[in-house]
Design a protein around this motif. Structure first.
Motif, PDB file in Angstrom:
ATOM      1  N   ARG A   2      -7.015  33.704  21.363  1.00 37.23           N
ATOM      2  CA  ARG A   2      -5.439  33.001  20.483  1.00 37.23           C
ATOM      3  C   ARG A   2      -6.545  31.873  19.674  1.00 37.23           C
ATOM      4  O   ARG A   2      -7.790  31.057  19.781  1.00 37.23           O
ATOM      5  N   GLN A   3      -6.857  32.023  18.377  1.00 38.11           N
ATOM      6  CA  GLN A   3      -7.512  31.684  17.421  1.00 38.11           C
ATOM      7  C   GLN A   3      -7.061  30.638  17.582  1.00 38.11           C
ATOM      8  O   GLN A   3      -6.355  29.496  17.716  1.00 38.11           O
ATOM      9  N   ALA A   4      -8.357  29.224  17.260  1.00 39.62           N
ATOM     10  CA  ALA A   4      -7.874  27.621  17.075  1.00 39.62           C
ATOM     11  C   ALA A   4      -6.939  27.436  15.413  1.00 39.62           C
ATOM     12  O   ALA A   4      -7.317  28.125  15.044  1.00 39.62           O
ATOM     13  N   LYS A   5      -6.704  26.254  15.740  1.00 39.93           N
ATOM     14  CA  LYS A   5      -5.559  26.009  14.816  1.00 39.93           C
ATOM     15  C   LYS A   5      -6.215  24.837  13.853  1.00 39.93           C
ATOM     16  O   LYS A   5      -6.987  24.178  14.665  1.00 39.93           O
ATOM     17  N   PRO A   6      -6.027  25.362  12.281  1.00 41.98           N
ATOM     18  CA  PRO A   6      -6.813  24.481  11.414  1.00 41.98           C
ATOM     19  C   PRO A   6      -6.809  22.827  12.155  1.00 41.98           C
ATOM     20  O   PRO A   6      -5.133  22.541  12.364  1.00 41.98           O
ATOM     21  N   PRO A   7      -7.447  22.124  11.825  1.00 43.12           N
ATOM     22  CA  PRO A   7      -7.153  20.473  12.020  1.00 43.12           C
ATOM     23  C   PRO A   7      -6.249  20.094  10.892  1.00 43.12           C
ATOM     24  O   PRO A   7      -5.893  20.769   9.701  1.00 43.12           O
ATOM     25  N   ASN A   8      -5.960  19.526  11.371  1.00 45.50           N
ATOM     26  CA  ASN A   8      -4.393  18.544  10.659  1.00 45.50           C
ATOM     27  C   ASN A   8      -5.075  17.897   9.417  1.00 45.50           C
ATOM     28  O   ASN A   8      -6.312  16.870   9.844  1.00 45.50           O
ATOM     29  N   PRO A   9      -4.736  17.925   7.754  1.00 45.20           N
ATOM     30  CA  PRO A   9      -4.600  16.808   6.730  1.00 45.20           C
ATOM     31  C   PRO A   9      -4.358  15.693   7.314  1.00 45.20           C
ATOM     32  O   PRO A   9      -3.047  15.404   7.931  1.00 45.20           O
ATOM     33  N   GLN A  10      -5.810  14.398   7.592  1.00 45.02           N
ATOM     34  CA  GLN A  10      -4.913  13.090   7.945  1.00 45.02           C
ATOM     35  C   GLN A  10      -4.283  13.128   6.504  1.00 45.02           C
ATOM     36  O   GLN A  10      -4.342  12.965   4.447  1.00 45.02           O
ATOM     37  N   PRO A  11      -3.232  11.828   6.452  1.00 42.71           N
ATOM     38  CA  PRO A  11      -2.422  10.958   5.316  1.00 42.71           C
ATOM     39  C   PRO A  11      -2.800  10.440   3.748  1.00 42.71           C
ATOM     40  O   PRO A  11      -3.719  10.126   4.651  1.00 42.71           O
ATOM     41  N   PRO A  12      -2.548  11.003   3.161  1.00 46.30           N
ATOM     42  CA  PRO A  12      -3.303   9.975   1.983  1.00 46.30           C
ATOM     43  C   PRO A  12      -3.100   8.651   2.511  1.00 46.30           C
ATOM     44  O   PRO A  12      -1.561   7.570   2.631  1.00 46.30           O
ATOM     45  N   GLN A  13      -3.761   7.867   2.420  1.00 45.44           N
ATOM     46  CA  GLN A  13      -3.612   6.066   2.471  1.00 45.44           C
ATOM     47  C   GLN A  13      -2.942   5.338   1.493  1.00 45.44           C
ATOM     48  O   GLN A  13      -3.340   5.126  -0.026  1.00 45.44           O
ATOM     49  N   LYS A  14      -2.720   4.407   2.277  1.00 46.54           N
ATOM     50  CA  LYS A  14      -1.539   3.402   0.993  1.00 46.54           C
ATOM     51  C   LYS A  14      -2.549   2.645   0.417  1.00 46.54           C
ATOM     52  O   LYS A  14      -2.809   1.906   1.606  1.00 46.54           O
ATOM     53  N   ALA A  15      -2.429   1.457  -0.300  1.00 45.64           N
ATOM     54  CA  ALA A  15      -3.328   0.910  -1.355  1.00 45.64           C
ATOM     55  C   ALA A  15      -2.591  -0.230  -0.660  1.00 45.64           C
ATOM     56  O   ALA A  15      -1.109  -0.386  -0.201  1.00 45.64           O
ATOM     57  N   PRO A  16      -3.209  -1.140   0.007  1.00 50.71           N
ATOM     58  CA  PRO A  16      -2.638  -2.283   0.907  1.00 50.71           C
ATOM     59  C   PRO A  16      -2.104  -3.747  -0.100  1.00 50.71           C
ATOM     60  O   PRO A  16      -2.602  -3.479  -1.165  1.00 50.71           O
ATOM     61  N   LEU A  17      -0.636  -4.080   0.299  1.00 47.10           N
ATOM     62  CA  LEU A  17      -0.525  -5.399  -0.509  1.00 47.10           C
ATOM     63  C   LEU A  17      -0.880  -6.055  -1.003  1.00 47.10           C
ATOM     64  O   LEU A  17      -0.858  -6.913   0.372  1.00 47.10           O
ATOM     65  N   ASP A  18      -1.169  -6.913  -1.424  1.00 48.84           N
ATOM     66  CA  ASP A  18      -1.359  -8.535  -1.316  1.00 48.84           C
ATOM     67  C   ASP A  18       0.335  -9.164  -0.114  1.00 48.84           C
ATOM     68  O   ASP A  18       1.102  -8.914  -0.586  1.00 48.84           O
ATOM     69  N   PRO A  19      -0.350 -10.554  -0.168  1.00 47.32           N
ATOM     70  CA  PRO A  19       0.964 -10.719   0.360  1.00 47.32           C
ATOM     71  C   PRO A  19       2.265 -11.448   0.051  1.00 47.32           C
ATOM     72  O   PRO A  19       3.155 -11.225   0.590  1.00 47.32           O
ATOM     73  N   TRP A  20       1.979 -11.817  -1.556  1.00 47.24           N
ATOM     74  CA  TRP A  20       3.667 -12.033  -2.189  1.00 47.24           C
ATOM     75  C   TRP A  20       4.048 -10.778  -2.528  1.00 47.24           C
ATOM     76  O   TRP A  20       5.055 -11.474  -2.194  1.00 47.24           O
ATOM     77  N   THR A  21       3.023  -9.919  -2.615  1.00 48.81           N
ATOM     78  CA  THR A  21       4.386  -8.419  -3.252  1.00 48.81           C
ATOM     79  C   THR A  21       4.824  -8.173  -1.240  1.00 48.81           C
ATOM     80  O   THR A  21       6.135  -8.372  -1.747  1.00 48.81           O
ATOM     81  N   ARG A  22       4.621  -8.118  -0.538  1.00 45.13           N
ATOM     82  CA  ARG A  22       4.287  -7.610   0.782  1.00 45.13           C
ATOM     83  C   ARG A  22       6.098  -8.429   0.906  1.00 45.13           C
ATOM     84  O   ARG A  22       7.036  -8.388   1.493  1.00 45.13           O
ATOM     85  N   SER A  23       5.861 -10.209   1.082  1.00 46.71           N
ATOM     86  CA  SER A  23       7.043 -10.760   1.263  1.00 46.71           C
ATOM     87  C   SER A  23       7.971 -10.575   0.305  1.00 46.71           C
ATOM     88  O   SER A  23       9.294 -11.041   1.055  1.00 46.71           O
ATOM     89  N   ARG A  24       7.834 -10.343  -1.022  1.00 50.96           N
ATOM     90  CA  ARG A  24       9.147 -10.130  -1.265  1.00 50.96           C
ATOM     91  C   ARG A  24       9.680  -8.524  -1.123  1.00 50.96           C
ATOM     92  O   ARG A  24      11.085  -8.560  -0.902  1.00 50.96           O
ATOM     93  N   VAL A  25       9.022  -7.773  -0.719  1.00 52.34           N
ATOM     94  CA  VAL A  25       9.693  -6.333  -0.681  1.00 52.34           C
ATOM     95  C   VAL A  25      10.221  -6.415   1.024  1.00 52.34           C
ATOM     96  O   VAL A  25      10.853  -6.000   0.961  1.00 52.34           O
ATOM     97  N   SER A  26       9.796  -7.436   1.818  1.00 50.67           N
ATOM     98  CA  SER A  26      10.708  -7.197   2.925  1.00 50.67           C
ATOM     99  C   SER A  26      11.383  -7.929   2.955  1.00 50.67           C
ATOM    100  O   SER A  26      12.485  -7.758   3.891  1.00 50.67           O
ATOM    101  N   LYS A  27      11.694  -9.023   1.557  1.00 55.52           N
ATOM    102  CA  LYS A  27      13.131  -9.783   1.944  1.00 55.52           C
ATOM    103  C   LYS A  27      14.279  -8.430   1.397  1.00 55.52           C
ATOM    104  O   LYS A  27      15.313  -9.175   1.250  1.00 55.52           O
ATOM    105  N   GLN A  28      13.690  -7.879   0.524  1.00 55.82           N
ATOM    106  CA  GLN A  28      14.741  -7.098  -0.103  1.00 55.82           C
ATOM    107  C   GLN A  28      15.265  -6.083   0.808  1.00 55.82           C
ATOM    108  O   GLN A  28      16.468  -5.565   1.375  1.00 55.82           O
ATOM    109  N   PHE A  29      14.267  -5.919   1.985  1.00 56.45           N
ATOM    110  CA  PHE A  29      15.321  -4.833   2.733  1.00 56.45           C
ATOM    111  C   PHE A  29      15.403  -5.376   4.067  1.00 56.45           C
ATOM    112  O   PHE A  29      16.418  -5.101   5.254  1.00 56.45           O
ATOM    113  N   ALA A  30      15.244  -6.179   4.063  1.00 57.21           N
ATOM    114  CA  ALA A  30      15.963  -7.415   5.393  1.00 57.21           C
ATOM    115  C   ALA A  30      16.307  -8.837   5.332  1.00 57.21           C
ATOM    116  O   ALA A  30      15.797 -10.039   4.833  1.00 57.21           O
TER     117      ALA A  30
END
Length: 157
Positions: free
Chosen positions: A120-148
């Motif tokens: 049986r032929q080998a499967k092609p490797p899975n592509p890596q998901p695109p990397q997200k840009a890291p958020l600065d702490p201030w933006t991250r805390s504001r985003v978390s307040k929106q959802f929780a």
């Protein structure tokens, strides 16, 4: 040594059988055996290919202490090491084939991948998901307040 399946054999017989089967797998690149034995062979064969890729004198001596035959060691350190130089692991494939007639044991082929005449032929490797840009702490805390939203105290109501 790590823990192995006992395979209904004493330790000396079991290790001798596994050494011989790994050597035959490297030599022929495909063998048929029972599923339980194939699962154990897969672990050991992948370790031998890792040693071949390492290519040092220490790795050669460790491989020579396990596999049988100079031609097998030569194949590990030249052909297989070159074939799998860009692969991180998973050098073998296990394909279940049939039920053996005498004792109804499940049989399987174990083979190296990326070779000529594969089942049986080998499967092609899975592509890596695109990397997200890291958020600065201030933006991250504001985003978390929106959802929780903050929890309200039960004692106030």
């Amino acid at each position: 040594m790590t823990k192995f399946r006992k395979l209904s054999r004493p330790t000396g017989h079991r290790m001798s059988m596994l050494r011989t089967m790994v050597s035959q797998l490297v030599k022929h690149e495909r063998i048929e055996t029972t599923v339980a034995k194939a699962k154990e062979i897969r672990r050991l064969a992948d370790n031998m290919v890792q040693l071949g890729k390492e290519g040092s004198l220490c790795a050669a001596r460790r491989a020579a202490a396990f596999v049988r035959g100079d031609d097998v060691i030569h194949k590990l350190f030249t052909e297989l090491a070159y074939r799998y130089k860009n692969r991180e692991g998973g050098y073998t494939r296990l394909l279940r084939t049939r039920i053996r007639v005498g004792d109804a044991a499940p049989m399987a082929y174990i083979e190296f991948i990326d070779r000529d005449n594969e089942l049986r032929q080998a499967k092609p490797p899975n592509p890596q998901p695109p990397q997200k840009a890291p958020l600065d702490p201030w933006t991250r805390s504001r985003v978390s307040k929106q959802f929780a939203p903050p929890k309200e105290d039960i004692s106030e109501s």
